[in-house]
Design an enzyme around this catalytic site. Structure first.
Site, PDB file in Angstrom:
ATOM      1  N   LYS A  21      -0.719   0.870  13.635  1.00  0.00           N
ATOM      2  CA  LYS A  21      -1.831   0.141  13.037  1.00  0.00           C
ATOM      3  C   LYS A  21      -2.795   1.143  12.406  1.00  0.00           C
ATOM      4  O   LYS A  21      -2.992   2.239  12.940  1.00  0.00           O
ATOM      5  CB  LYS A  21      -2.562  -0.680  14.103  1.00  0.00           C
ATOM      6  CG  LYS A  21      -1.699  -1.720  14.789  1.00  0.00           C
ATOM      7  CD  LYS A  21      -2.472  -2.429  15.899  1.00  0.00           C
ATOM      8  CE  LYS A  21      -1.584  -3.405  16.646  1.00  0.00           C
ATOM      9  NZ  LYS A  21      -2.303  -4.053  17.775  1.00  0.00           N
ATOM     10  N   ARG A  80      -6.400   6.696  18.378  1.00  0.00           N
ATOM     11  CA  ARG A  80      -6.528   6.095  19.703  1.00  0.00           C
ATOM     12  C   ARG A  80      -5.468   6.708  20.615  1.00  0.00           C
ATOM     13  O   ARG A  80      -4.277   6.654  20.328  1.00  0.00           O
ATOM     14  CB  ARG A  80      -6.321   4.578  19.639  1.00  0.00           C
ATOM     15  CG  ARG A  80      -6.456   3.924  21.007  1.00  0.00           C
ATOM     16  CD  ARG A  80      -5.952   2.497  21.021  1.00  0.00           C
ATOM     17  NE  ARG A  80      -6.070   1.917  22.363  1.00  0.00           N
ATOM     18  CZ  ARG A  80      -5.380   0.866  22.787  1.00  0.00           C
ATOM     19  NH1 ARG A  80      -4.526   0.272  21.974  1.00  0.00           N
ATOM     20  NH2 ARG A  80      -5.547   0.403  24.005  1.00  0.00           N
ATOM     21  N   ASP A 137      -8.861   5.855  25.608  1.00  0.00           N
ATOM     22  CA  ASP A 137      -9.098   4.566  26.268  1.00  0.00           C
ATOM     23  C   ASP A 137      -9.741   4.744  27.637  1.00  0.00           C
ATOM     24  O   ASP A 137     -10.495   3.890  28.099  1.00  0.00           O
ATOM     25  CB  ASP A 137      -7.764   3.831  26.447  1.00  0.00           C
ATOM     26  CG  ASP A 137      -7.567   2.739  25.420  1.00  0.00           C
ATOM     27  OD1 ASP A 137      -8.087   2.879  24.298  1.00  0.00           O
ATOM     28  OD2 ASP A 137      -6.890   1.747  25.742  1.00  0.00           O
ATOM     29  N   HIS A 197     -11.872  -8.372  28.573  1.00  0.00           N
ATOM     30  CA  HIS A 197     -11.035  -8.081  27.404  1.00  0.00           C
ATOM     31  C   HIS A 197      -9.694  -8.772  27.636  1.00  0.00           C
ATOM     32  O   HIS A 197      -8.873  -8.317  28.436  1.00  0.00           O
ATOM     33  CB  HIS A 197     -10.859  -6.565  27.254  1.00  0.00           C
ATOM     34  CG  HIS A 197      -9.975  -6.169  26.104  1.00  0.00           C
ATOM     35  ND1 HIS A 197     -10.464  -5.589  24.958  1.00  0.00           N
ATOM     36  CD2 HIS A 197      -8.629  -6.270  25.925  1.00  0.00           C
ATOM     37  CE1 HIS A 197      -9.465  -5.348  24.123  1.00  0.00           C
ATOM     38  NE2 HIS A 197      -8.338  -5.757  24.691  1.00  0.00           N
ATOM     39  N   ASN A 200      -3.077  -9.405  24.713  1.00  0.00           N
ATOM     40  CA  ASN A 200      -1.785  -9.270  25.369  1.00  0.00           C
ATOM     41  C   ASN A 200      -1.926  -8.386  26.600  1.00  0.00           C
ATOM     42  O   ASN A 200      -1.316  -8.620  27.635  1.00  0.00           O
ATOM     43  CB  ASN A 200      -0.742  -8.694  24.416  1.00  0.00           C
ATOM     44  CG  ASN A 200       0.641  -8.701  25.025  1.00  0.00           C
ATOM     45  OD1 ASN A 200       1.074  -9.707  25.570  1.00  0.00           O
ATOM     46  ND2 ASN A 200       1.339  -7.583  24.948  1.00  0.00           N
ATOM     47  N   GLY A 201      -2.769  -7.353  26.490  1.00  0.00           N
ATOM     48  CA  GLY A 201      -3.225  -6.610  27.655  1.00  0.00           C
ATOM     49  C   GLY A 201      -4.596  -7.131  28.043  1.00  0.00           C
ATOM     50  O   GLY A 201      -5.412  -7.446  27.175  1.00  0.00           O
ATOM     51  N   GLY A 321      -9.666 -13.974  24.580  1.00  0.00           N
ATOM     52  CA  GLY A 321     -11.071 -14.161  24.927  1.00  0.00           C
ATOM     53  C   GLY A 321     -11.901 -14.702  23.787  1.00  0.00           C
ATOM     54  O   GLY A 321     -12.823 -15.504  23.988  1.00  0.00           O
TER      55      GLY A 321
END
EC number: 2.7.2.1
Length: 387
Positions: A21, A80, A137, A197, A200-201, A321
């Protein structure tokens, strides 16, 4: 876009094992000039055989949006990186020594760090004249209180192998907590918040001011809430039980817990829109998956209300969410005695942007706050480079 507007931009890259991404964003205005995803990296018959081809494809997509990276005001590439271990917790300029150390830490995140490092190495080769910055993260949760970060296992083993609660989605939790304070027009340092949060995770955090007090994910992103494909909290003895009785190897069990558990393990689907369709058709497995998901979520909300002592705001973010009104409702329904009063007229599906969904007289304010990890990473890059 030729950069004549004077804007400084950061190319943010999130490199996974089978997808890459990217977003080119102005960290000051928050405006993204281009965003996209390259998928099916390395798959059979895919036109994208590796991460080198993936990043070149991303450059082609940027060009298709009218972006020339040579003249776009590019000041940094932000990457990331899921796990920084105990070594890296602040945004870090990448050089050969840092990358070598990150390779050593890959055992802590074997599913996530290696593809991120592939993306870093390719990006540094294709964009050699630009600063590359890693944003972790785990960074936001580095200073968790010892009572929250420490696992009650043999201390010598834990210290030797860096076993502790690291927490993940930290960039999102930090960004959303800051945005919630801005939405409420209240000082961040005075707020006690729960951030949920849910994508999917999924992960939860309890935050007092700027400091997280607890979070649901642990040594890896497997612990905590039920997720799309991950089990979340589970008795560790399940691993040895399956190894001894089902003849599975440790790697097989770990793969099952990460990829064939959670909502998909219980229902066969992981997309909540499809799950909702199955529930409405009377599918019992789908209903059970949803009930297990929301039950675990409610447990963590209750636990973090206790951790914080007093809570000012609960924020829902990420794909589920932000978009699933039923999940938000079922996560907090019946908690009026705990200070949470939802306003169903505000908790609407399809609404966009930061918004309040609790009643005006609710002691705890409930918000929906869109996350923007790319913007947060871009701002971290500029900050660490002294911009």
């Amino acid at each position: 876009m030729d950069g004549s507007d004077g804007a400084r931009r950061v190319l943010v890259i999130n490199s996974g094992s089978s997808s890459l991404k990217f977003q080119l964003v102005d960290p000051e205005s928050g405006v993204a000039a281009s965003t996209g995803i390259v998928e099916r990296i390395g798959e059979e018959s895919s036109p994208v055989p590796d991460h080198d081809a993936a990043l070149r494809r991303a450059f082609d997509m940027l060009a298709g949006d009218g972006v020339d990276l040579n003249t776009a005001g590019l000041v940094a590439v932000g990457h990331r990186v899921v796990h920084g271990g105990n070594t890296f917790y602040r945004p870090t300029v990448l050089d050969d020594a840092v990358i070598a150390r990150l390779h050593e830490l890959s055992e802590l995140a074997p599913l996530h760090n290696p593809p991120a490092l592939l993306g870093i190495e390719v990006a540094r080769r294709l964009l050699p004249g630009i600063a590359h910055v890693a944003v972790f993260d785990t960074g936001f949760f580095h200073d968790l209180p010892p009572a929250a970060a420490t696992y009650a296992i043999d201390r010598e083993l834990a210290d030797r192998w860096q076993i502790r609660r690291y927490g993940f989605h930290g960039t999102s939790h930090r960004y959303v907590s800051e945005q919630a304070a801005a939405f409420l027009d209240r000082p961040l340092r005075g707020l006690k918040q729960i951030v949920l949060h849910l994508g999917n995770g999924c992960s939860a955090s309890a935050i007092a001011g700027t400091r997280p007090l607890d979070t649901s994910m642990g040594l890896t992103p497997l612990e905590g809430l039920v997720m799309g494909t991950r089990s979340g909290d589970i008795d560790p003895s399940v691993v040895s039980y399956l190894c001894h009785t089902a003849g599975m190897g440790v790697d097989d069990v770990e793969s099952m817990l990460n990829h064939r558990s959670g909502v998909v393990g219980l229902s066969g689907v992981r997309d909540f829109r499809r799950l909702r369709e199955l529930i409405e058709s009377g599918d019992g497995a789908a209903q059970l998956a949803y009930s297990v998901f929301t039950h675990r979520l409610r447990k963590y909300i209750g636990a973090y209300l206790a951790v914080l002592g007093h809570t000012d705001v609960i924020s829902f973010t990420a794909g589920i969410g932000e978009n699933d009104a039923a999940v938000r409702r079922d996560a907090v329904s019946g908690m009026e005695e705990l200070g949470i009063v939802l306003d169903e007229r505000r908790n609407l599906p399809g609404a966009k942007g930061a918004r309040q969904i609790s009643a005006d007289d609710s002691p705890i304010t409930v918000l929906v706050v869109p996350t923007n990890e790319e913007l947060a990473i871009a701002r971290d890059c500029v900050r660490v480079l002294g911009g």
